[in-house]
Structure formats: C-alpha cells, structure tokens
Design a protein around this motif. Structure first.
Motif, PDB file in Angstrom:
ATOM      1  N   UNK A 112       0.666  -1.139   0.124  1.00 34.39           N
ATOM      2  CA  UNK A 112      -0.116   0.037  -0.112  1.00 34.39           C
ATOM      3  C   UNK A 112       0.827   1.203   0.027  1.00 34.39           C
ATOM      4  N   UNK A 113       1.645   1.116   0.927  1.00 35.78           N
ATOM      5  CA  UNK A 113       2.540   2.466   1.256  1.00 35.78           C
ATOM      6  C   UNK A 113       4.060   1.915   1.354  1.00 35.78           C
ATOM      7  N   UNK A 114       4.956   2.542   0.714  1.00 41.93           N
ATOM      8  CA  UNK A 114       6.594   2.019   1.017  1.00 41.93           C
ATOM      9  C   UNK A 114       6.772   2.355   2.522  1.00 41.93           C
ATOM     10  N   UNK A 115       7.416   1.364   2.982  1.00 43.78           N
ATOM     11  CA  UNK A 115       7.870   1.450   4.702  1.00 43.78           C
ATOM     12  C   UNK A 115       9.179   1.811   5.031  1.00 43.78           C
ATOM     13  N   UNK A 116       9.940   2.071   3.908  1.00 45.51           N
ATOM     14  CA  UNK A 116      11.421   2.276   4.037  1.00 45.51           C
ATOM     15  C   UNK A 116      11.758   3.625   4.837  1.00 45.51           C
ATOM     16  N   UNK A 117      12.567   3.528   5.575  1.00 45.07           N
ATOM     17  CA  UNK A 117      12.750   4.449   6.497  1.00 45.07           C
ATOM     18  C   UNK A 117      14.113   5.169   5.849  1.00 45.07           C
TER      19      UNK A 117
END
Length: 375
Positions: A225-230
């Motif tokens: 759904x939404x990129x989770x990369x920090x």
C-alpha cells in the motif's frame, strides 16, 4: 502545539492546524498510521465544515476556560474536572450526590487549592495569586526565548553570516561550513535525511488514498500500500543495514544468517526463497520448489542455503549482480544529495523564508552595513 492552546483567550485553531500539517509528514514517515488517520480525518472534517461550525468550535469547543480565565484543552478540562469532583465526592453513587456535585462545582473558584491538578484546573499557569490579571505570560516568554535562540544565538537567518553551530574552547562561535554535516561522537550525517518532510508528504497522501478513499477505516499497513522504507540519519546505520541486506540476498553460511541483527525472521526467509525461485526460473536454472508450510526457521534457512548454492554454482556471476543491485538501491534511497538536489530542497517551504519576508530591510544585503538582526 502548546502555544495553540494558550494563545489568546480561546486558543488558536489556525496555529493548531499548522502544527498538524507539520506533524502529518513525520507520522507518515514513522508509520504511526493511527495518528495519520486521525489527522487526515480531522482535515476532511474541517474542510467540509460550515462557517457556523468553525465559529462554534473555535470559540466554545476548542478550549475551555478555567475559573481564573486561563484556556486549556477541552478534553483535559473534562478529565481534570472529573478528578476534582471525585476527590470531594468519591466514586460511589449515594443519596444526595447530585446536590453535592452541584455544590462542589459552584465552589471551585473559592475552595482551598490542594494538589497540582486542582490548582491547574482553577488557576491555569498561575501559582500564587487568585486574580484574573497576568503579570507573567508563559507563551510570550517562550516565543521570546525561541526568537533569541534562532536569531541571536544560532543566526539561522542572518543576511550575510553563516549559522553558528557551537563554540570553541575559547568561547568563540563556530560557523557552519558548506557541506558540514557532523554529528556527535564523530558520526557522519546522511544529507538525504533533509528530504524526509517532502517524502513524508507524499506518503501522507498515499495513506489518505489507501485508508480514507480506497478502503475506509482500513486497519494495518503493508508495503504493497505505502512504502515502509525509513531514511537512516547516520551513515554507519546505512552501512550496517546494507551489509545485512547483502547477507540476506547472497550468504550461504548458516551461522551468518542465524546471527544477523535484527533477526532474520521466518517472514523474511520465505520472501527470500520466493524471490530466489523467481530468479532461478527466469535464468532457466532447474530446481525443486521448496514447500514452506510447517517448517521451523532453521529448516527454512538450510533449504534457502541449499537452493542458493545451486543457483550460484549454475550462475557464478549472480552473487556479484545481486550485491551490485542492493548497493544501487541503497545509493538511490540513502545516498547523499548532489548540489542541484540540495539547492532545490533548500528552496522548499520548510527550509526557506517566504519571499515577503526576504524582501524586508533586515534581510537585504547592504555591503558595508551591519547585517545583524535588529533588536
């Protein structure tokens, strides 16, 4: 945020909304999805609200006023009022309780002050005098301190001199140099972290699309759904994460994979197996598909290593290809900003003063004249 509660007699809804607008990208980047949903729902409500509702909310609901005329959040006012009433009336229903509650509420401005909660409820920031006059305004003091810190101590917006980032042993100011991105303990700062707000805005829009439009009140989050990369702040953290990613993708040593930090969990192992099988299929390397059901972590690791060893034996160049792909991905996600990117970023609203402010005399460059911030 605190100033929006106490500014003016009824707080400042506009300042509160500004705080939410700044907080939303941060919550989106740290994946506080509940807060993202709360803020987006609030913005939708406020955008659709009538002028009458906005007036009622701003003047009567946003904050409540204590007996001494000090504004505090409505929910906090309710909590403190209940605690005050329970202190005098208890928590058990008895005959005459309704009259006793009325009496306690009517006596709030007159009763002897006991405890921080009741004192704050009755007098807000005042601690000694029972008066409506305020000789000490905490909000004004805070704004003055912040102004001095920004303009005089740090010189963040000086017209000609660079910002001050510290003092040397002799007490002289240390000015920021071009490209100087030092951190405590000798750590190196990742310049791309400066773009976190812009990326947070993009993700906030994506969260709104997923949770408020595509599927209202959706619970949970997903990389799909939404990129989770920090974005990592320290170069050392980026290097460590890159080394872990390379080990996950290329290592054929069981002890190395078992000792990875953070732990190489079953979900990651099954994903690595699926990706490896897809690669082997694309490269026309024959293999026996692994049945992943009802296997423990060590069994899956052994199967992954066996499959990977076969792949590298058939395609000796595959290990270098995978390593270079990971390094390229990390350069794109965490690499330092080049000159053009940095200049573009510093022109955005978060880092640049508005044009109407820059046109003021205090920011005009006048060679030979004092460019300090006027008092």
């Amino acid at each position: 945020m605190k100033a929006s509660e106490s500014l003016n007699q009824r707080g400042s809804v506009e300042l509160f909304l500004t705080c939410l607008e700044l907080a939303l990208p941060v919550f989106a980047m740290t994946h506080k999805t509940d807060y993202v949903r709360l803020i987006t729902d609030w913005f939708v409500t406020w955008h659709c609200a009538s002028d009458a509702f906005k007036a009622l909310y701003s003047n009567f609901i946003f904050v409540q006023v204590t007996s001494s005329g000090y504004p505090i959040w409505s929910d906090l006012f309710m909590e403190m009022s209940i605690m005050d009433i329970r202190k005098h009336c208890g928590k058990t229903v008895r005959r005459g309780l309704d009259k006793k509650i009325e009496h306690v509420c009517n006596q709030i401005p007159k009763k002897q002050k006991k405890g921080n909660i009741m004192q704050s409820l009755r007098e807000g920031a005042q601690s000694k005098k029972e008066t409506r006059s305020r000789t000490h305004d905490p909000i004004a003091d805070t704004l003055t301190t912040v102004y001095d810190r920004i303009h005089r101590e740090l010189q963040l917006f000086h017209a000609t001199e660079p910002p001050i980032i510290g003092k040397n042993n002799e007490g002289r100011p240390i000015f920021a140099a071009e490209g100087d991105l030092g951190l405590p303990d000798g750590e190196v700062f990742n310049a791309k972290a400066a773009s976190v707000i812009g990326l947070g805005k993009e993700r906030a829009v994506q969260y709104c699309q997923v949770n408020n439009i595509n599927e209202q009140y959706k619970v949970g989050r997903s990389e799909d759904d939404v990129p989770l990369t920090k974005i990592k702040i320290k170069i050392a953290d980026i290097t460590a994460e890159q080394s872990r990613a390379i080990a996950i993708a290329t290592s054929t040593n069981l002890e190395t994979l078992k000792s990875l930090k953070p732990r190489f969990i079953i979900k990651e192992i099954t994903k690595a197996i699926s990706e490896l099988e897809s690669r082997m299929k694309a490269d026309r390397v024959t293999f026996k598909k692994i049945k992943q059901k009802k296997r423990n972590r060590e069994e899956l690791l052994e199967k992954l290593i066996k499959l990977r060893s076969k792949y590298f034996q058939a395609k000796p160049e595959a290990k270098d290809v995978l390593t270079n792909e990971i390094k390229a991905k990390f350069r794109e996600q965490h690499g330092a900003l080049d000159d053009a990117e940095r200049k573009e970023l510093l022109q955005t609203g978060l880092y640049a003063l508005d044009g109407s402010v820059l046109d003021m005399d205090r920011y005009a460059k006048r060679p030979g004249e004092d460019q300090g911030i006027p008092g």
